[in-house]
Design an enzyme around this catalytic site. Structure first.
Site, short mmCIF file in Angstrom:
data_model
loop_
_atom_site.label_atom_id
_atom_site.label_comp_id
_atom_site.label_asym_id
_atom_site.label_seq_id
_atom_site.Cartn_x
_atom_site.Cartn_y
_atom_site.Cartn_z
N SER A 117 0.83 -1.20 0.00
CA SER A 117 0.00 0.00 0.00
C SER A 117 0.87 1.26 0.00
CB SER A 117 -0.86 -0.05 1.27
OG SER A 117 -1.30 1.23 1.62
N TYR A 143 -0.56 -0.32 10.05
CA TYR A 143 -0.81 -1.01 8.78
C TYR A 143 0.36 -0.80 7.82
CZ TYR A 143 -3.31 -1.65 4.25
OH TYR A 143 -3.70 -2.02 2.98
N LYS A 147 3.05 -3.61 6.44
CA LYS A 147 3.24 -3.83 5.00
C LYS A 147 4.71 -3.68 4.63
CE LYS A 147 -0.99 -4.38 3.20
NZ LYS A 147 -1.40 -5.67 2.63
N1 LIG Z 1 -8.80 -2.12 -1.31
C1 LIG Z 1 -7.88 -1.18 -1.28
O1 LIG Z 1 -8.17 0.02 -1.51
C2 LIG Z 1 -6.42 -1.53 -0.99
C3 LIG Z 1 -5.45 -0.53 -1.07
C4 LIG Z 1 -4.13 -0.86 -0.78
C5 LIG Z 1 -3.81 -2.18 -0.47
N2 LIG Z 1 -4.78 -3.13 -0.40
C6 LIG Z 1 -4.42 -4.50 -0.03
O2 LIG Z 1 -5.03 -5.43 -0.93
C7 LIG Z 1 -5.37 -6.63 -0.23
C8 LIG Z 1 -6.83 -6.98 -0.47
O3 LIG Z 1 -7.64 -5.89 -0.09
P1 LIG Z 1 -9.22 -6.00 -0.01
O4 LIG Z 1 -9.74 -4.63 -0.24
O5 LIG Z 1 -9.72 -7.11 -0.85
O6 LIG Z 1 -9.42 -6.37 1.54
P2 LIG Z 1 -10.65 -7.11 2.23
O7 LIG Z 1 -10.69 -6.64 3.65
O8 LIG Z 1 -11.87 -6.99 1.39
O9 LIG Z 1 -10.18 -8.64 2.20
C9 LIG Z 1 -9.20 -9.14 3.05
C10 LIG Z 1 -9.58 -10.58 3.34
O10 LIG Z 1 -8.57 -11.13 4.21
C11 LIG Z 1 -9.23 -12.07 5.01
N3 LIG Z 1 -8.47 -12.39 6.22
C12 LIG Z 1 -8.27 -11.61 7.31
N4 LIG Z 1 -7.61 -12.30 8.25
C13 LIG Z 1 -7.36 -13.53 7.74
C14 LIG Z 1 -6.73 -14.70 8.26
N5 LIG Z 1 -6.23 -14.73 9.50
N6 LIG Z 1 -6.64 -15.78 7.45
C15 LIG Z 1 -7.19 -15.78 6.20
N7 LIG Z 1 -7.80 -14.70 5.67
C16 LIG Z 1 -7.90 -13.60 6.45
C17 LIG Z 1 -10.56 -11.42 5.36
O11 LIG Z 1 -11.51 -12.37 5.79
C18 LIG Z 1 -10.93 -10.72 4.05
O12 LIG Z 1 -11.83 -11.49 3.27
C19 LIG Z 1 -5.04 -6.38 1.24
O13 LIG Z 1 -3.78 -6.97 1.51
C20 LIG Z 1 -4.94 -4.87 1.34
O14 LIG Z 1 -4.06 -4.49 2.37
C21 LIG Z 1 -6.09 -2.84 -0.66
#
Ligand SMILES: NC(=O)c1ccc[n+]([C@@H]2O[C@H](COP(=O)([O-])OP(=O)(O)OC[C@H]3O[C@@H](n4cnc5c(N)ncnc54)[C@H](O)[C@@H]3O)[C@@H](O)[C@H]2O)c1
Length: 318
Positions: A117, A143, A147
């Site tokens: 991120s 966070y 990362k």
């Molecule tokens: N969406 C954004 O704007 C954004 C921006 C920057 C980075 N990211 C990164 O992209 C990735 C996906 O983002 P997203 O928006 O789909 O997030 P999200 O919160 O929708 O999905 C994350 C998933 O991780 C699962 N999870 C949490 N703890 C867990 C565990 N112990 N074991 C297994 N699964 C587990 C959750 O159940 C969830 O379904 C993340 O790593 C996030 O940090 C997202």
């Protein structure tokens, strides 16, 4: 290619799974999350598995399914890991380190894509247009810190040839369908998603603050590209800032009005939340993504098209 996605029940995991199958990049998928995630594709070759990745035996079982590439997407988002340090460390750092160690022993050399991120940067980057190398990352959230620690490990494991790591730093994904999240940026999608569904929504920050965004469409394509891009292109550091665009909340609301009308826009009212505003102000609003372009990642479709995609997608879904 058999591809494993962790956190596959999340928003990004679901759009990525669809894209991997529709582009024939993956011939089979293993989708894992705390509870078995839905299969968003029409392919039969998709295994949906419940696995809590803080549990080493669950992680070992997943990797024993012999994936050829792994997307590590699971995690606790920004507000969630700021509110609960222990949980953030356990999931965003400990479980990812554990998974990387299992991969390097059981499936050495395979491609591993990690979604990082722009929260790794911190305030320094707000003052200039950030690239991957010209700013020392000094995250100002747990966070971002978690990362960044994983980024360092992936660089080192890749340098040693233990894995072929690819770290993509994502802009905020906009417009995100579904429920609001524990991310400080959740309101950005909320000010479009909720009014389009006829529900009121609050804007917690000054409308003139710019935010770095990517559309689901461009993100899915770029995540697929992350396993296709040749390893040599990444060189000795594996980070790449994905393409995106900057928009202020004011511009988002203007585009919403253009696409969906005045009444829809009127459902959004300003209600300042100083905590959210402070976090958002610590994120740079503009990046230099020339490294991504050199590596063949694609440009984003931009603000208005993204809102049109969302409105049309919701109409089809209803
Ligand atoms: N969406 C954004 O704007 C954004 C921006 C920057 C980075 N990211 C990164 O992209 C990735 C996906 O983002 P997203 O928006 O789909 O997030 P999200 O919160 O929708 O999905 C994350 C998933 O991780 C699962 N999870 C949490 N703890 C867990 C565990 N112990 N074991 C297994 N699964 C587990 C959750 O159940 C969830 O379904 C993340 O790593 C996030 O940090 C997202």
């Amino acid at each position: 290619m058999k591809v494993l996605i962790t956190g596959a029940g999340g928003f990004v995991g679901q759009i990525l799974a669809k894209k991997l199958i529709s582009t024939s990049t993956a011939t089979s998928l293993i989708l894992a999350d705390v509870t078995a995630p839905p299969n968003p594709t029409s392919s039969q070759d998709v295994q949906c598995i419940a696995a809590d990745l803080t549990d080493a035996s669950a992680a070992e079982k997943l990797i024993s399914r012999e994936p050829d590439a792994v997307y590590i997407l699971h995690g606790i988002m920004s507000s969630g890991s700021e509110a609960n340090l222990e949980l953030g460390l356990k999931v965003n750092f400990d479980s990812v380190r554990q998974l990387l160690d299992i991969i390097r022993v059981q499936r050495p050399g395979i491609k591993v894509v990690f979604t990082s991120s722009c929260a790794v940067f911190g305030r320094k980057a707000v003052e200039s247009t950030a690239t991957e190398t010209d700013i020392v990352p000094m995250p100002e959230s747990s966070y971002g810190t978690q990362k960044l620690m994983i980024e360092c490990l992936i660089n080192d494991y890749s340098r040693r040839g233990l894995i072929d790591g690819r770290i993509v730093r994502l802009p905020t994904v906009f417009v995100r369908a579904g429920a609001p999240t524990a991310a400080a940026s959740s309101f950005v999608s909320g000010i479009v998603r909720e009014p389009v569904h006829g529900t009121a929504s609050e804007l917690p920050v000054d409308p003139s603050i710019g935010i770095w965004l990517t559309s689901p469409r461009a993100l899915a394509a770029n995540l697929v590209h992350a396993i296709k891009a040749p390893a040599e292109g990444f060189g000795h550091y594996r980070q790449v800032l994905l393409p995106g665009y900057t928009a202020t909340s004011g511009e988002i609301l203007d585009a919403l009005e253009k696409v969906a009308g005045k009444e829809v826009r009127a459902l959004v009212r300003e209600k300042r939340d100083e905590t959210v505003q402070r976090i958002v102000l610590s994120w740079p609003a503009g990046y230099d993504t020339s490294r991504a372009k050199e590596l063949g990642f694609e440009e984003d479709v931009g603000l208005e098209q993204t809102i049109r995609d969302f409105v049309e997608g919701e109409k089809k879904a209803s």
